[in-house]
Structures are given as C-alpha cells and as structure tokens.
Design a protein around this motif. Structure first.
Motif, short mmCIF file in Angstrom:
data_model
loop_
_atom_site.label_atom_id
_atom_site.label_comp_id
_atom_site.label_asym_id
_atom_site.label_seq_id
_atom_site.Cartn_x
_atom_site.Cartn_y
_atom_site.Cartn_z
N SER A 119 52.59 28.72 -3.45
CA SER A 119 52.66 27.30 -3.08
C SER A 119 52.05 27.12 -1.69
O SER A 119 51.97 28.08 -0.91
CB SER A 119 54.10 26.83 -3.07
OG SER A 119 54.80 27.43 -1.99
N PRO A 120 51.65 25.89 -1.36
CA PRO A 120 51.17 25.65 0.01
C PRO A 120 52.22 26.04 1.07
O PRO A 120 51.86 26.53 2.15
CB PRO A 120 50.88 24.15 0.03
CG PRO A 120 50.57 23.81 -1.40
CD PRO A 120 51.48 24.71 -2.20
N TYR A 150 49.93 34.29 12.77
CA TYR A 150 49.64 33.93 14.16
C TYR A 150 50.67 34.53 15.12
O TYR A 150 50.30 35.02 16.20
CB TYR A 150 49.53 32.42 14.32
CG TYR A 150 48.21 31.88 13.82
CD1 TYR A 150 47.01 32.24 14.42
CD2 TYR A 150 48.16 31.02 12.74
CE1 TYR A 150 45.80 31.76 13.94
CE2 TYR A 150 46.95 30.53 12.26
CZ TYR A 150 45.77 30.90 12.87
OH TYR A 150 44.57 30.43 12.41
N ALA A 151 51.93 34.54 14.76
CA ALA A 151 52.96 35.16 15.61
C ALA A 151 52.73 36.66 15.72
O ALA A 151 52.80 37.24 16.82
CB ALA A 151 54.35 34.86 15.04
N TRP A 152 52.43 37.31 14.60
CA TRP A 152 52.17 38.75 14.57
C TRP A 152 50.95 39.08 15.41
O TRP A 152 50.98 39.99 16.24
CB TRP A 152 51.96 39.15 13.11
CG TRP A 152 51.44 40.51 12.84
CD1 TRP A 152 52.15 41.69 12.86
CD2 TRP A 152 50.10 40.87 12.48
NE1 TRP A 152 51.33 42.74 12.54
CE2 TRP A 152 50.06 42.27 12.29
CE3 TRP A 152 48.92 40.15 12.28
CZ2 TRP A 152 48.90 42.95 11.94
CZ3 TRP A 152 47.77 40.82 11.92
CH2 TRP A 152 47.77 42.20 11.75
N CYS A 181 49.61 38.02 5.75
CA CYS A 181 48.81 37.35 4.72
C CYS A 181 48.50 38.26 3.54
O CYS A 181 48.08 37.77 2.48
CB CYS A 181 47.53 36.79 5.33
SG CYS A 181 47.87 35.48 6.55
N VAL A 182 48.72 39.56 3.67
CA VAL A 182 48.53 40.49 2.55
C VAL A 182 49.42 40.08 1.38
O VAL A 182 49.01 40.14 0.22
CB VAL A 182 48.82 41.95 3.00
CG1 VAL A 182 48.94 42.89 1.81
CG2 VAL A 182 47.75 42.43 3.96
N GLN A 202 51.53 28.65 4.01
CA GLN A 202 51.68 28.25 5.40
C GLN A 202 52.65 29.17 6.13
O GLN A 202 52.43 29.50 7.31
CB GLN A 202 52.15 26.79 5.51
CG GLN A 202 52.11 26.27 6.93
CD GLN A 202 50.72 26.31 7.53
OE1 GLN A 202 49.76 25.82 6.94
NE2 GLN A 202 50.58 26.91 8.72
N GLN A 203 53.70 29.62 5.47
CA GLN A 203 54.62 30.58 6.08
C GLN A 203 53.89 31.86 6.45
O GLN A 203 54.09 32.42 7.53
CB GLN A 203 55.79 30.88 5.15
CG GLN A 203 56.79 29.76 5.05
CD GLN A 203 57.88 30.06 4.03
OE1 GLN A 203 57.81 31.02 3.25
NE2 GLN A 203 58.90 29.21 4.02
#
Length: 141
Positions: A32-33, A44-46, A109-110, A37-38
């Motif tokens: 899902s979007p 970005y935090a990582w 994102c993997v 997004q999560q």
C-alpha cells in the motif's frame, strides 16, 4: 547468476574504500502507499544515521527524464528500462565490498521490493593498458 567472487579483482577490496550504491527496481505491487511511505521514512532516518556516523554520504534521487550521448548522437530511447529501474544513488564508506553490501542489505526499502547495486569507486584513472569495466571480455562474452 554469477557467484559473488566471480568478477572481483583487487580493486574491489580496497581498505576503507568508497562505494557507489545504486537503487534499483520498483515497489512491490501488493504494498500500500502507507507501507511504502513507512519504508521511505525509515530509509531517510537510517541513511541520516549512516551519514552522521561517517559511513555514508548523500546522493540523490534521479528524475525520469534522461538522454544518452554516444557516437550516434544524443538519443532518448534505448535505455527506457534504466529510467524506470534506477531510482537514485548514494555512497558508502566501508572496509570492503562485503561490508558495503551488508549495509545496503539493511536498507528498509528492501522489504518493499527495491534492490541495491554496490560498486567500489575506482581510485585510479582509466587506462587502455589495464582491464576495466569498459574492456571487452575475451571471446566476446
């Protein structure tokens, strides 16, 4: 599929080297979007933590538009797959290619379908007398 060691040479195991990380792929169609997004927010935090720790430096997302310049001129065409598949790039600092690949494998994102190519930055200038990425393989393979 090639083994991890098949194409390696001495330059790929440079101590405390810099590695280019290329983001590839597309999001899983069943995500899902909100899930995507999560993963993006977690990325970005990582990545900001890695930059703060001196293990990475920023790169950029790539826009969809592009051109290819060659002896045939400037083209927009035979690389459509790359525009769809390569999403961005950044850099890692690591003691080895394996360490850099392990960092990339931790990218949040993997979990949503992206993958990451990790390539050592070649510190030497190109030479026609030393094999490199542009050198044809023996036998045309």
């Amino acid at each position: 599929m090639r083994s991890i060691r098949e194409d390696e040479d001495m330059t790929e195991e440079a101590a405390d080297g810099e590695y280019l990380v290329i983001s590839r792929g597309q999001w899983d169609a069943d995500k899902s979007p909100e899930e995507i997004q999560q993963a993006i927010d977690a990325f970005y935090a990582w990545h900001e933590r890695l930059v703060a720790d001196g293990k990475a430096r920023p790169g950029q997302r790539l826009a969809r538009a592009g051109r290819r310049a060659s002896r045939d001129g400037i083209l927009d065409g035979p690389f459509a797959e790359a525009k769809e598949v390569i999403g961005g790039y950044w850099f890692f600092y690591a003691a080895s290619l394996d360490e850099a690949a392990e960092l990339a494998a931790r990218n949040p994102c993997v979990a949503c379908g992206l993958s990451f190519d990790v390539r050592p930055i070649e510190p030497e200038r190109a030479s026609a007398y030393r094999p490199g990425n542009e050198t044809p393989r023996a036998g045309g393979a």
